[in-house]
Design an enzyme around this catalytic site. Sequence first.
Site, PDB file in Angstrom:
ATOM      1  N   SER A 168       0.847  -1.186   0.000  1.00 30.82           N
ATOM      2  CA  SER A 168       0.000   0.000   0.000  1.00 30.82           C
ATOM      3  C   SER A 168       0.886   1.240   0.000  1.00 30.82           C
ATOM      4  O   SER A 168       2.089   1.152   0.273  1.00 30.82           O
ATOM      5  CB  SER A 168      -0.864  -0.010   1.264  1.00 30.82           C
ATOM      6  N   TYR A 181      -2.165  -1.195  10.506  1.00 37.98           N
ATOM      7  CA  TYR A 181      -2.115  -1.386   9.053  1.00 37.98           C
ATOM      8  C   TYR A 181      -0.757  -0.939   8.513  1.00 37.98           C
ATOM      9  O   TYR A 181      -0.114  -1.635   7.721  1.00 37.98           O
ATOM     10  CB  TYR A 181      -3.247  -0.582   8.417  1.00 37.98           C
TER      11      TYR A 181
END
Length: 287
Positions: A168, A181
């Site tokens: 990401s 995350y």
Amino acid sequence: MSTDEFDLREPELTAADLLVLDDEHFAPETVAIVTGAASGIGRATAVALAANGLTVVGADIDEDGLDGTVELADDVDAPGTVHPVPTDLTDEDAVEAMVDAAAEAGDLRYVANVAGMQHIASIPDFPMAKYDLLLDIMLRAPFLTAKLAMPHIRATDDGVGAIGNMSSVHGHYATQDKPAYITAKHGLTGLTRAIAAEGEGTLRGFSVSVGYVLTPLMVNQIEDTAEERGISEQEVVEDVMLGQARTKEMMTPAEVANLFVFGFSSHGKHLNGGDMLHDGGYTTTYE
């Protein structure tokens, strides 16, 4: 600008959306594992690989969602097949059974570690149970899957294969209220490089990093982010999700799936330990 200008529904995937490549290993005897295959990027990746003629083991805890992925592969007339394997990625025995099922289906060469989840909270307020769950799914499970899959890839006639990890923009930089995350995605960078270091050139590791993608996971974040930051949902879309990007639209799951197709193919043979960054300028430009 208002959120009405953004269609926040996941787009319908069609055969025309998918990258199809000519590759000697893209054939029915070749097996790819895709985790998180019941929805979003994982579903699109499973279908995209099946569209390239591969046998795909689609793993997810959501059995109904996996059935939907099988149906979608049929709808786009994919020449390959998707075999649903319900899997709890936090259960070590279940992950081992998933890899065994893939190895029994043919020559296991590819793994797409896509499964992910999100929880929005600041570090002082972050529940440790949620932290452990996120890290189990997005870092421990990819490590374990790689550990179990690498011997099978090496046992093929030429040892050619690849393990692709879904990273990401948050594997490149940090924003507030997503600490678990961000920690997991940064960890995937290390895992990717470790796979490449041990792969002897034929077994490759790579990661894929994107910005915001039109998936159920992303849509569900809007309300949570608005509440955590004390801003409107409109401001979340305009300022948080698209504010820093130069490309003012979100990616589709199919566009991300195509990056895995390329990365697994012989066209990606020099992609080893590196990251495919397609983020619309999030991490490389700054106002």
